[in-house]
Write a protein that holds these residues in place. Structure first.
Motif, PDB file in Angstrom:
ATOM      1  N   ALA A  96       0.646  -1.188   0.050  1.00  9.22           N
ATOM      2  CA  ALA A  96      -0.108  -0.104  -0.102  1.00  9.22           C
ATOM      3  C   ALA A  96       0.945   1.315  -0.008  1.00  9.22           C
ATOM      4  CB  ALA A  96      -0.834   0.073   1.303  1.00  9.22           C
ATOM      5  N   LEU A  97       1.838   1.227   0.782  1.00 16.08           N
ATOM      6  CA  LEU A  97       2.947   2.108   0.910  1.00 16.08           C
ATOM      7  C   LEU A  97       3.502   2.285  -0.561  1.00 16.08           C
ATOM      8  CD1 LEU A  97       5.760   2.954   3.422  1.00 16.08           C
ATOM      9  CD2 LEU A  97       6.164   2.807   1.046  1.00 16.08           C
ATOM     10  N   LEU A  98       3.895   1.435  -1.233  1.00 15.50           N
ATOM     11  CA  LEU A  98       4.717   1.417  -2.486  1.00 15.50           C
ATOM     12  C   LEU A  98       3.679   2.272  -3.750  1.00 15.50           C
ATOM     13  CD1 LEU A  98       6.125  -2.290  -2.877  1.00 15.50           C
ATOM     14  CD2 LEU A  98       7.410   0.102  -2.679  1.00 15.50           C
ATOM     15  N   ARG A  99       2.315   1.675  -3.405  1.00 16.27           N
ATOM     16  CA  ARG A  99       1.372   2.237  -4.567  1.00 16.27           C
ATOM     17  C   ARG A  99       1.268   3.933  -4.057  1.00 16.27           C
ATOM     18  NH1 ARG A  99      -1.368  -2.360  -2.942  1.00 16.27           N
ATOM     19  NH2 ARG A  99      -2.701  -1.301  -1.804  1.00 16.27           N
ATOM     20  N   ASN A 100       1.381   4.258  -2.918  1.00 16.45           N
ATOM     21  CA  ASN A 100       1.201   5.973  -2.609  1.00 16.45           C
ATOM     22  C   ASN A 100       2.348   6.432  -3.248  1.00 16.45           C
ATOM     23  OD1 ASN A 100      -1.417   6.183  -1.825  1.00 16.45           O
ATOM     24  ND2 ASN A 100      -1.141   5.631   0.338  1.00 16.45           N
ATOM     25  N   TYR A 101       3.428   5.674  -2.940  1.00 12.78           N
ATOM     26  CA  TYR A 101       4.822   6.430  -3.290  1.00 12.78           C
ATOM     27  C   TYR A 101       4.733   6.455  -4.972  1.00 12.78           C
ATOM     28  CZ  TYR A 101       9.694   6.803  -4.171  1.00 12.78           C
ATOM     29  OH  TYR A 101      10.951   7.312  -4.831  1.00 12.78           O
ATOM     30  N   LYS A 102       4.331   5.599  -5.639  1.00 10.45           N
ATOM     31  CA  LYS A 102       4.153   5.593  -7.086  1.00 10.45           C
ATOM     32  C   LYS A 102       3.210   6.869  -7.530  1.00 10.45           C
ATOM     33  CE  LYS A 102       4.228   2.247  -9.865  1.00 10.45           C
ATOM     34  NZ  LYS A 102       5.725   2.364 -10.681  1.00 10.45           N
TER      35      LYS A 102
END
Length: 523
Positions: A185-191
């Protein structure tokens, strides 16, 4: 149940929970070219005093023999990570015979690609594999792309953080499954928001013209009075099509919605044939030209602005380590080397990145489909080549926004995360770090890319002279200071231990390299 960003902030802010925001893990991998005092690439191999590149825990090489890589262990204080990096560089300067470390991402003057020597890791099967992988990169993309330097910022939240998070959401999954889901979920927001990174920290808006030899590009380059080529509004040419991208990877749609989907996509890419790379050949006249002819030779060839990571055991592929033990930390890979810092990254950046990652972890994060990811990739592509263009508009879920408009909104939301981290650490440093970066959103002239271009164009400065002046300044500074974390004896001991370990690995090989490679890809 899922909680809102505001609800999570309120829950963590309680006295019984606030300490979970401390004890995060930090690590840095910093790449730096060794150059001669006049600015040309060093013609010397890896210095023996620095130890074995295969096994030394802190000092190795990346693509080329001259591209050093410094690695800090996991620390729980960002100040300690910077001190460790300074110590590693202090020792290195004392052992490289008067050479300097190029303080920028894009390389110095390189008159011929053939002068770039592949990194050598010894005669073990794993050492040979590392060198052949680099031979493949050379044949696929050219050597010049492989002497670009970057900074990788490794970060993890404490286990207590995830335990609290899980209890707030009343989630009953196995903890590691839950943690991996939350990291994705963090990775998606980072993207969604990673265009901020090259905008704030991009430091490669200009190039030495030698870098463009034999490169076709449609980018509208201008030339400075000293002969450097640049894009007027660029932030990070390192992150553009000229740098760390792979056109063959454009057809890949690596899924960031869950661990198994991500690993499946990466493994499919390793097994996906490429007509373009097949034309190179794998073993030609008895000599390996690449590890295989697929889109990715190995997982490290996947160029991404962030990666989920788990420490791999001996012989274990990164994706298998993720499947076996879940996500342990994230690796932020979109950072240019900061030319205004002796270590290529400063404490201010680390503090902001922690706020940013905390925001990405606490904010709701819907899954992404391929079309949405393409939009986010386009936002990133636009910012690296024209991020300071006042006419630029980014796509925020179908709504066009200027960087100032979108950036101000994000910083307003991140202020709460910064305040939470301040409270946890009994400090004001996170809010202060956020304010420094927010000023760049309001005034693009404060960004490092703008400062460098101003020097290059309005002051008619020489990029090489600036880099060499900084390189000498940083060398003098680091050699004059005392060790803070390590010691000179530590590095002497580690160098010898690393050679002993390399010898042990070489002597333990029982199969031919061909059989080793078949076994590695057959697992």
């Amino acid at each position: 149940m899922s909680l809102s960003y505001t609800e999570l902030l309120s829950a963590f802010e309680l006295d019984d929970n606030i300490a979970a925001l401390t004890n995060s893990g930090y690590g840095i991998e910093r790449e730096a070219l060794r150059v001669l005092p006049q600015g040309k690439l060093s013609d010397k191999g890896h210095y023996k005093a620095l130890g074995s590149t295969l096994t030394h825990p802190n000092i190795t090489t990346d693509y080329a023999e001259t591209l050093l890589e410094f690695i800090t262990p996991v620390s729980h204080l960002p100040e300690r990570t910077i001190a460790q990096l300074e110590d590693i560089q202090k020792f290195t300067f004392g052992e490289i015979n008067g050479e300097l470390l190029w303080p920028m991402s894009m390389p110095c003057f390189v008159d011929c690609e053939n002068n770039i020597e592949l990194a050598y890791f010894g005669e073990s099967n794993i050492g040979k594999m590392k060198t052949i992988y680099r031979q493949g990169l050379k044949n696929r993309y050219g050597s010049m792309m492989q002497v670009i330097a970057g900074i990788h910022f490794n970060f993890s939240f404490s286990q207590d953080f995830w335990l609290k998070y899980q209890s707030f959401e009343q989630n009953e999954q196995h903890l590691q499954t839950y943690v991996s889901d939350k990291y994705f979920a963090l990775l998606r927001n980072y993207k969604r928001f990673c265009w901020l990174i090259p905008y704030l920290y991009g430091s490669s808006p200009a190039l030495c013209p030698s870098f463009l030899k034999n490169k076709k590009t449609d980018l509208p380059f201008k030339k400075s009075s000293k002969g450097y080529v640049y894009l007027e509004h660029a932030t990070s040419l390192r992150m553009s099509d000229l740098g760390y991208t792979n056109s063959e990877q454009s057809s890949l749609h690596i899924c960031y919605n869950d661990l198994h989907g991500y690993v499946k996509g990466v493994q499919e890419a390793i097994n996906m044939s490429s007509d373009k790379f097949a034309a190179i050949g794998v073993k030609v006249n008895g000599k390996y030209q690449q590890l295989n002819a697929n889109v990715l030779q190995i997982e490290n060839e996947l160029y991404a602005p962030i990666r989920p990571k788990q420490v791999a055991k001996s012989g274990e592929k990164p994706s298998q380590a993720l499947l076996n033990r879940g996500v342990e930390y994230v690796e932020v890979r979109a950072l240019d080397v900061n030319p205004f810092s002796p270590t290529g990254i400063d404490l201010q950046q680390m503090l902001f990145l922690e706020v940013f990652l905390a925001y990405c972890a606490l904010r709701p994060s819907d899954t992404l489909d391929a079309a949405q990811q393409e939009v986010l990739d386009k936002n990133m592509d636009e910012v690296v080549v024209r991020g300071r263009d006042p006419e630029l508009r980014l796509n925020d879920e179908g709504v066009e926004k200027s960087i100032t408009e979108w950036g101000q909104s994000l910083f307003t939301e991140m202020a709460s995360a910064a305040a939470l981290l301040d409270k946890a650490h009994t400090t004001q440093k996170y809010s202060k770090a956020l304010a420094v970066e927010q000023a760049k959103i309001i005034n693009p002239n404060l960004t490092p890319s703008a400062i460098l271009l101003n020097y290059l164009t309005k002051e008619e400065g020489s990029l090489s002279k600036l880099a060499l002046d900084k390189a000498q300044e940083y060398k003098d500074y680091l050699q004059a200071r005392d060790y803070q974390f390590y010691s000179h004896d530590y590095f002497i001991e580690q160098a010898q231990l690393s050679f002993d370990k390399q010898k042990e690995i070489e002597e333990s090989d029982k199969v031919s390299f061909d059989d080793f490679l078949k076994g590695y890809f057959g697992k």
